[in-house]
Design a protein around this motif. Structure first.
Motif, PDB file in Angstrom:
ATOM      1  N   THR A  95      20.582 -17.559   3.185  1.00 40.58           N
ATOM      2  CA  THR A  95      20.012 -16.870   4.353  1.00 40.58           C
ATOM      3  C   THR A  95      18.536 -17.230   4.473  1.00 40.58           C
ATOM      4  N   PRO A  96      18.237 -18.436   4.893  1.00 39.16           N
ATOM      5  CA  PRO A  96      16.832 -18.855   5.001  1.00 39.16           C
ATOM      6  C   PRO A  96      16.113 -18.095   6.110  1.00 39.16           C
ATOM      7  N   GLN A  97      14.966 -17.544   5.757  1.00 36.85           N
ATOM      8  CA  GLN A  97      14.133 -16.848   6.739  1.00 36.85           C
ATOM      9  C   GLN A  97      12.810 -17.562   6.964  1.00 36.85           C
ATOM     10  N   LEU A  98      12.304 -18.181   5.911  1.00 38.64           N
ATOM     11  CA  LEU A  98      10.994 -18.821   5.992  1.00 38.64           C
ATOM     12  C   LEU A  98      11.161 -20.329   5.987  1.00 38.64           C
ATOM     13  N   THR A  99      10.563 -20.967   6.968  1.00 45.77           N
ATOM     14  CA  THR A  99      10.533 -22.422   7.043  1.00 45.77           C
ATOM     15  C   THR A  99       9.132 -22.840   7.430  1.00 45.77           C
ATOM     16  N   LEU A 100       8.808 -24.109   7.194  1.00 41.09           N
ATOM     17  CA  LEU A 100       7.485 -24.590   7.594  1.00 41.09           C
ATOM     18  C   LEU A 100       7.326 -24.524   9.105  1.00 41.09           C
ATOM     19  N   ALA A 101       8.411 -24.677   9.832  1.00 41.26           N
ATOM     20  CA  ALA A 101       8.330 -24.611  11.293  1.00 41.26           C
ATOM     21  C   ALA A 101       8.123 -23.187  11.787  1.00 41.26           C
ATOM     22  N   ASN A 102       8.583 -22.208  11.021  1.00 40.10           N
ATOM     23  CA  ASN A 102       8.452 -20.801  11.414  1.00 40.10           C
ATOM     24  C   ASN A 102       8.097 -19.987  10.168  1.00 40.10           C
ATOM     25  N   ALA A 103       6.829 -20.088   9.768  1.00 39.00           N
ATOM     26  CA  ALA A 103       6.397 -19.473   8.511  1.00 39.00           C
ATOM     27  C   ALA A 103       6.369 -17.955   8.576  1.00 39.00           C
ATOM     28  N   PHE A 104       6.179 -17.377   9.762  1.00 42.62           N
ATOM     29  CA  PHE A 104       6.110 -15.918   9.906  1.00 42.62           C
ATOM     30  C   PHE A 104       7.068 -15.474  11.012  1.00 42.62           C
ATOM     31  N   PRO A 105       8.347 -15.453  10.726  1.00 37.63           N
ATOM     32  CA  PRO A 105       9.309 -15.069  11.764  1.00 37.63           C
ATOM     33  C   PRO A 105       9.164 -13.606  12.147  1.00 37.63           C
ATOM     34  N   THR A 106       9.363 -13.312  13.395  1.00 33.87           N
ATOM     35  CA  THR A 106       9.240 -11.931  13.879  1.00 33.87           C
ATOM     36  C   THR A 106      10.545 -11.173  13.654  1.00 33.87           C
ATOM     37  N   ASN A 107      10.370  -9.874  13.466  1.00 39.48           N
ATOM     38  CA  ASN A 107      11.493  -8.934  13.343  1.00 39.48           C
ATOM     39  C   ASN A 107      12.347  -9.163  12.093  1.00 39.48           C
ATOM     40  N   LEU A 108      11.853  -9.924  11.133  1.00 37.74           N
ATOM     41  CA  LEU A 108      12.589 -10.140   9.901  1.00 37.74           C
ATOM     42  C   LEU A 108      11.862  -9.590   8.679  1.00 37.74           C
ATOM     43  N   GLY A 109      10.563  -9.378   8.801  1.00 41.90           N
ATOM     44  CA  GLY A 109       9.784  -8.881   7.670  1.00 41.90           C
ATOM     45  C   GLY A 109       9.977  -7.398   7.442  1.00 41.90           C
ATOM     46  N   LEU A 110       9.850  -6.999   6.177  1.00 42.34           N
ATOM     47  CA  LEU A 110       9.910  -5.586   5.820  1.00 42.34           C
ATOM     48  C   LEU A 110       8.480  -5.076   5.676  1.00 42.34           C
ATOM     49  N   PRO A 111       8.015  -4.223   6.594  1.00 40.59           N
ATOM     50  CA  PRO A 111       6.617  -3.768   6.540  1.00 40.59           C
ATOM     51  C   PRO A 111       6.362  -2.870   5.332  1.00 40.59           C
ATOM     52  N   SER A 112       5.166  -2.987   4.758  1.00 44.43           N
ATOM     53  CA  SER A 112       4.775  -2.138   3.643  1.00 44.43           C
ATOM     54  C   SER A 112       4.212  -0.829   4.174  1.00 44.43           C
ATOM     55  N   LEU A 113       4.665   0.264   3.611  1.00 42.65           N
ATOM     56  CA  LEU A 113       4.179   1.593   3.998  1.00 42.65           C
ATOM     57  C   LEU A 113       3.374   2.205   2.860  1.00 42.65           C
ATOM     58  N   ALA A 114       2.828   1.361   1.976  1.00 42.53           N
ATOM     59  CA  ALA A 114       2.017   1.834   0.850  1.00 42.53           C
ATOM     60  C   ALA A 114       0.545   1.866   1.247  1.00 42.53           C
ATOM     61  N   PHE A 115      -0.154   2.919   0.848  1.00 44.35           N
ATOM     62  CA  PHE A 115      -1.564   3.093   1.169  1.00 44.35           C
ATOM     63  C   PHE A 115      -2.368   3.312  -0.110  1.00 44.35           C
ATOM     64  N   SER A 116      -3.642   2.935  -0.032  1.00 39.71           N
ATOM     65  CA  SER A 116      -4.626   3.306  -1.040  1.00 39.71           C
ATOM     66  C   SER A 116      -5.620   4.255  -0.403  1.00 39.71           C
ATOM     67  N   MET A 117      -6.104   5.239  -1.162  1.00 36.64           N
ATOM     68  CA  MET A 117      -7.084   6.159  -0.598  1.00 36.64           C
ATOM     69  C   MET A 117      -7.926   6.763  -1.714  1.00 36.64           C
ATOM     70  N   VAL A 118      -9.026   7.408  -1.306  1.00 37.35           N
ATOM     71  CA  VAL A 118      -9.974   8.015  -2.226  1.00 37.35           C
ATOM     72  C   VAL A 118     -10.153   9.486  -1.849  1.00 37.35           C
ATOM     73  N   GLN A 119     -10.198  10.335  -2.840  1.00 33.81           N
ATOM     74  CA  GLN A 119     -10.486  11.753  -2.623  1.00 33.81           C
ATOM     75  C   GLN A 119     -11.783  11.897  -1.812  1.00 33.81           C
ATOM     76  N   ARG A 120     -11.750  12.721  -0.766  1.00 32.00           N
ATOM     77  CA  ARG A 120     -12.901  12.842   0.138  1.00 32.00           C
ATOM     78  C   ARG A 120     -14.155  13.306  -0.596  1.00 32.00           C
ATOM     79  N   SER A 121     -14.014  14.188  -1.579  1.00 27.78           N
ATOM     80  CA  SER A 121     -15.171  14.714  -2.312  1.00 27.78           C
ATOM     81  C   SER A 121     -15.441  13.933  -3.597  1.00 27.78           C
ATOM     82  N   PHE A 122     -15.001  12.688  -3.649  1.00 30.74           N
ATOM     83  CA  PHE A 122     -15.106  11.875  -4.860  1.00 30.74           C
ATOM     84  C   PHE A 122     -16.563  11.742  -5.315  1.00 30.74           C
ATOM     85  N   HIS A 123     -16.803  11.968  -6.626  1.00 30.08           N
ATOM     86  CA  HIS A 123     -18.126  11.812  -7.223  1.00 30.08           C
ATOM     87  C   HIS A 123     -18.165  10.558  -8.095  1.00 30.08           C
ATOM     88  N   ASP A 124     -19.338   9.993  -8.260  1.00 23.42           N
ATOM     89  CA  ASP A 124     -19.504   8.923  -9.231  1.00 23.42           C
ATOM     90  C   ASP A 124     -19.291   9.500 -10.632  1.00 23.42           C
TER      91      ASP A 124
END
Length: 297
Positions: A95-124
């Protein structure tokens, strides 16, 4: 830290279970996504000689030392949506999805829903360090000292997944997450803490009569709650239960209960005073040794 065009973002935890994204520099959100605090680091110390011979000295001190937050934290925040879109593609010969002719095919990628964040009151993070020592000149150029050393880590950084299910259960994991619309939220907080107590006995002879040596014995214990390392940076997988970080309190990863260290330098009096080639070859020969013995609790 901030980004020149405010391209930083993080989830709004107060909007849970709804998905709401906070953008840096908008609607009262700080450009760095966390509030700035002043770092006041006082230091004080003293030394006092006892007796008429002045061979005994009592020394002590206290200080606060800050560790500025690492730049990698801001880099992580700059990798969040909507400014960065991370997608995964599953591709194989069947099931080839990635080729040099179409390196970023649309509607086939699985989006990442992971986030990084910092506590708002973060101290050094900072270290409170104190010590009290008694030193005694015992003759022959040898100084014996006994020192108590204490170090307390305050507001140390730890990271954990804020969006993992609150309680174990059956069924879909996403249904039990605080924000089901997101996968993981790596929250960086200042909930880390550490404490170190150490007793050091040391004998030192400054260089004289071709000999110098330094020997010490340390008996200590270090306890923390976040798997901290020497850079005071939190171990991302160390916090098992974010609701009770004190449950993680145990011996530090780098705890060493007892340590003996000794070194010596002896200048070999070989052909001393000789001249010519013999004098050049024989000059400044030294014998040195270093010994370290240690064990944990």
């Amino acid at each position: 830290y901030n980004e020149v065009r405010n391209r930083l973002s993080e989830p709004d935890l107060n909007a849970a279970p709804q998905v709401s994204i906070l953008l840096a520099g908008q609607n009262g959100v700080p450009r760095s996504l966390w509030s700035a605090h002043s770092d006041w680091a006082p230091r004080v110390g003293f030394a006092y000689s006892l007796g008429a011979s002045r061979k005994t000295v009592v020394r002590g001190g206290f200080g606060i030392f800050y560790q500025p937050e690492q730049l990698i934290t801001a880099f992580n925040l700059s990798g969040n949506p909507p400014f960065v879109d991370n997608q995964s593609f599953l591709s194989s010969t069947r099931t080839p999805q990635l080729t040099l002719a179409n390196a970023f095919p649309t509607n086939l990628g699985l989006p990442s829903l992971a986030f990084s964040m910092v506590q708002r009151s973060f101290h050094d993070p900072y270290i409170e360090s104190w010590n009290l020592a008694i030193q005694r000149d015992i003759g022959f150029g040898v100084v014996l000292s006994v020192t108590y050393i204490g170090t307390k880590g305050v507001k140390l950084p730890v990271t954990y997944d804020w969006n993992k299910p609150d309680v174990p259960g059956t069924g879909a994991v996403a249904a039990r997450q605080p924000i089901p619309g997101l996968s993981s939220i790596g929250l960086r907080t200042d909930e880390g803490a550490s404490i170190y107590h150490g007793l050091e006995v040391k004998a030192e002879k400054r260089f004289s009569r071709d000999l110098s040596f330094l020997g010490s014995f340390v008996w200590a214990k270090c306890i923390d709650n976040g798997g901290l390392v020497f850079t005071y940076d939190g171990n991302a997988g160390a916090i098992r239960n974010p609701a009770d970080t004190t449950a993680n309190r145990s011996l530090c990863d780098a705890d060493i209960g007892r340590r003996v260290t000794a070194n010596a330098i002896y200048r070999i009096p070989f052909a001393r005073g000789a001249k010519g080639l013999v004098g050049k070859l024989a000059a400044d020969w030294e014998a040195t040794s270093i010994i370290t013995l240690e064990d944990g609790q």
